[in-house]
Design an enzyme around this catalytic site. Structure first.
Site, short mmCIF file in Angstrom:
data_model
loop_
_atom_site.label_atom_id
_atom_site.label_comp_id
_atom_site.label_asym_id
_atom_site.label_seq_id
_atom_site.Cartn_x
_atom_site.Cartn_y
_atom_site.Cartn_z
N LYS A 162 1.00 -1.28 0.01
CA LYS A 162 -0.17 -0.02 0.11
C LYS A 162 0.98 1.15 0.04
O LYS A 162 1.64 1.65 0.89
CB LYS A 162 -0.97 0.00 1.19
CG LYS A 162 -1.72 1.20 1.55
CD LYS A 162 -2.60 1.28 2.75
CE LYS A 162 -3.16 2.68 3.16
NZ LYS A 162 -4.20 2.67 4.23
N ASP A 192 -2.46 10.28 4.01
CA ASP A 192 -3.57 9.67 4.14
C ASP A 192 -4.54 10.91 5.05
O ASP A 192 -4.32 10.76 5.98
CB ASP A 192 -3.93 8.43 4.57
CG ASP A 192 -5.49 7.97 4.66
OD1 ASP A 192 -6.24 8.72 4.24
OD2 ASP A 192 -5.69 6.85 5.14
N LYS A 198 -9.91 12.77 8.29
CA LYS A 198 -9.45 12.36 9.39
C LYS A 198 -9.40 13.56 10.54
O LYS A 198 -9.04 14.74 10.03
CB LYS A 198 -8.01 11.84 9.44
CG LYS A 198 -8.14 10.32 8.77
CD LYS A 198 -6.56 9.90 8.87
CE LYS A 198 -6.41 8.47 8.23
NZ LYS A 198 -7.18 7.54 8.97
N ASP A 202 1.72 6.29 5.57
CA ASP A 202 0.46 5.26 5.34
C ASP A 202 1.13 4.64 3.85
O ASP A 202 0.54 3.86 3.05
CB ASP A 202 -0.67 6.12 4.87
CG ASP A 202 -1.99 5.35 4.99
OD1 ASP A 202 -1.69 4.05 5.64
OD2 ASP A 202 -2.86 5.37 4.57
N ASP A 205 -12.08 7.26 3.54
CA ASP A 205 -10.74 6.92 4.43
C ASP A 205 -10.18 5.41 4.45
O ASP A 205 -9.44 5.07 4.93
CB ASP A 205 -10.83 7.38 5.75
CG ASP A 205 -9.77 7.53 6.68
OD1 ASP A 205 -8.57 7.38 6.23
OD2 ASP A 205 -9.80 7.72 7.80
N GLU A 228 -9.28 3.98 1.91
CA GLU A 228 -8.88 4.12 0.62
C GLU A 228 -7.56 3.01 0.36
O GLU A 228 -7.34 2.53 -1.00
CB GLU A 228 -8.23 5.43 0.30
CG GLU A 228 -6.63 5.59 0.99
CD GLU A 228 -6.52 5.42 2.51
OE1 GLU A 228 -7.47 5.62 3.21
OE2 GLU A 228 -5.34 4.96 2.82
N ARG A 246 -7.57 -0.38 0.91
CA ARG A 246 -8.21 -1.57 0.21
C ARG A 246 -8.67 -0.96 -1.11
O ARG A 246 -8.62 -2.15 -1.92
CB ARG A 246 -9.29 -2.13 1.20
CG ARG A 246 -10.53 -0.92 1.39
CD ARG A 246 -11.39 -1.36 2.26
NE ARG A 246 -10.77 -0.91 3.81
CZ ARG A 246 -11.59 -1.14 4.93
NH1 ARG A 246 -12.69 -1.80 4.95
NH2 ARG A 246 -10.83 -0.89 6.09
#
Ligand code: BES
Ligand code: ZN
Ligand code: ZN
Length: 473
Positions: free
Chosen positions: A233, A238, A245, A256, A315, A317, A319
């Site tokens: 990933k 993020d 967030k 991230d 959020d 994102e 996956r």
């Protein structure tokens, strides 16, 4: 990058300060063999062989000295038991008195690595030169050095701020490794990304042009060898997207892309060791940003694989981008897929910062990874893929949603989402990893951290060749 190879050298009879390692069981017997002055000094320091009390310097004639250090178990060294010594001792050459360093060489090396790219003063002790460890097992040096480099690569990439490490710089990092090992790189972006990888394009589309989304692929090795895919990933920052967030949750989100850093470091280890595989590395690289064109809650995107995904929460994102990358990985028909991702806060709630959550559809693979994690002191903990939770990802109008309405079993539900995009019969391991250390320890400073990396490399080494990674004793 720290020159690790200069810090671990072959024993050619050169002068080196002896280091005596003792533990609470062996201390008394060892102390009896020492001169009276040593015993008096140790007594004055109340050194009793219990680990936690790091070390005492035992003076000899002139500028010579020996070192005694307490470790948890002097017969089975941990990778980190020399970290404090390596950090603290004066410049010079050292050698363990009674044994070879084995796994502890890794911590010796990493304890001298600093992330100082953003400090005017480059080191806290500019006047102190390297602490060099002498080993009687020169054949193991290269592998330990490569492991230290791989761990340092993860740390440095994760520590680098998002302003200086966006998708473009992540691509450069992959290209740099590819050049080192002789691998091919392919990058998909722009229109081609929108058409071939709609989820990656959708998550990344709100970022500025310089931080445009892309899929970075690297291939290495003889195509005749068994093919394996490694996915990471690569969310360079993020913000959470429109389901933004809170400040506390956003503060560390430069990390991230930690999964991508792990995947790239694993690729470097595999290629560096010339493991007999054909490696396919896939890094979907994006910034999850906010803008007028950002992906919205309620939007529906048709994935590469064909499933329509309703965005429940922007959020979730990671996956999404992994889904398209895993689909592409599966198209190559690998015999194994491994992915790393800083995927959920829920994995941290479940297992804390030290233990990456491992999910796998294959018991043999999961067992191998768990065992090698234990053997290499890089533990991972298996969590279930629980098919009954599939229904948490039901969408009212699309094939599935990217998040559940409830926070229950958040890490499991995320794994259930990924599973939809992995070919059914392909052994797959998914690591939900923290990639961060909140509190520093010797050899392991606060900040970006490789967690589960050595475990996976050890398991792959076992699977694909006889020789063992050197840091396992
Ligand atoms: N990158 C985060 C997960 C994360 C947060 C990892 C903190 C490590 C530390 C991920 O993209 C995310 O935001 N996940 C959400 C999913 C939720 C919206 C279903 C989460 O875990 O809260
Ligand atoms: Zn997120
Ligand atoms: Zn994320």
């Amino acid at each position: 990058m720290t020159d690790f190879a200069s810090l671990l050298v072959a024993d050619r009879g050169q002068k080196a300060h002896p280091i005596h390692l003792v533990d609470k069981n062996s201390f008394e017997d060892w102390a009896k063999t020492r001169p009276a002055e040593d015993r008096a000094l140790l007594k004055a320091h109340r050194f009793d062989g219990k680990s936690g009390f790091a070390f005492v310097i035992l003076p000899r004639k002139g500028d010579e000295f020996e070192v005694v250090s307490a470790v948890a178990d002097a017969r089975e060294l941990s990778p980190w038991c020399l970290g404090k010594l390596s950090e603290s001792l004066p410049e010079g050459a050292y050698k363990l008195a009674a044994r070879e360093p084995g796994p502890a060489a890794l911590g010796w090396l990493l304890a001298q690595h600093r992330f100082d790219a953003y400090r005017a003063k480059k080191s806290e002790e500019p006047d102190r030169g390297p602490r060099v460890l002498v080993t009687g097992e020169p054949a193991k040096i290269d592998a330990v050095v490569r492991e230290a480099e791989a761990v340092a690569l993860v740390r440095d990439l994760v520590n680098t701020p998002a302003g200086d490490l966006g998708p473009a710089e992540l691509e450069q990092a992959v290209r740099a490794q590819a050049e080192r090992v002789g691998a091919e790189v392919r990058v998909t972006s722009g229109k081609e990304l929108e058409e071939g990888y709609p989820l990656i394009a959708a998550v990344g589309r709100a970022a500025s042009k310089e931080h445009a989304p892309r899929l970075i692929e690297l291939e290495w090795g003889d195509p005749k060898n068994p093919r394996i895919a490694v996915v990471g990933k690569g969310v360079c920052f993020d913000s959470g997207g429109l389901d933004i967030k809170p400040a506390s949750g956003m503060r560390l989100m430069k990390k991230d892309m930690g999964g991508a850093a792990h995947a790239l470091a694993l690729a470097a280890l595999i290629a560096g060791d010339r493991l007999p595989v054909r490696l396919h590395l896939l890094i979907p690289a994006v910034e999850n940003a906010i803008s007028g064109n950002a992906l919205r809650p309620g939007d529906i995107v048709k994935s590469r694989q064909g499933l329509h995904v309703e965005i429940d929460n922007t959020d979730a994102e990671g996956r999404l981008i992994l889904a398209d990358a895993l689909t592409k990985a599966g198209e190559g028909e690998p015999e194994l897929i491994v992915d790393f991702a800083t995927l959920t806060g829920a994995a941290r709630v479940a297992l804390g910062p030290d233990l990456p959550a491992l999910f796998s559809n294959d018991d043999r693979l999961a067992d191998e990874l768990t065992r090698s994690g234990k053997d290499s002191t890089d533990p991972v903990w298996r969590m279930p893929i629980w098919d009954a939770y599939d229904e948490m990802l039901k969408s009212d109008i699309a094939d599935l949603a990217n998040a559940a309405g409830s926070p229950m079993a958040g890490a499991v539900v995320a794994a259930m989402f990924l599973k939809r995009f992995v070919p059914k019969d392909t052994p797959w391991a998914h690591f939900d990893t923290y990639a961060w250390r909140d509190k520093g320890k010797p050899g392991r400073p606060k900040g970006g951290e490789a967690l589960g990396l050595r475990a996976v490399f050890a398991a792959l080494s076992d699977r694909y060749e006889k020789s063992q990674p050197s840091t396992r004793g």
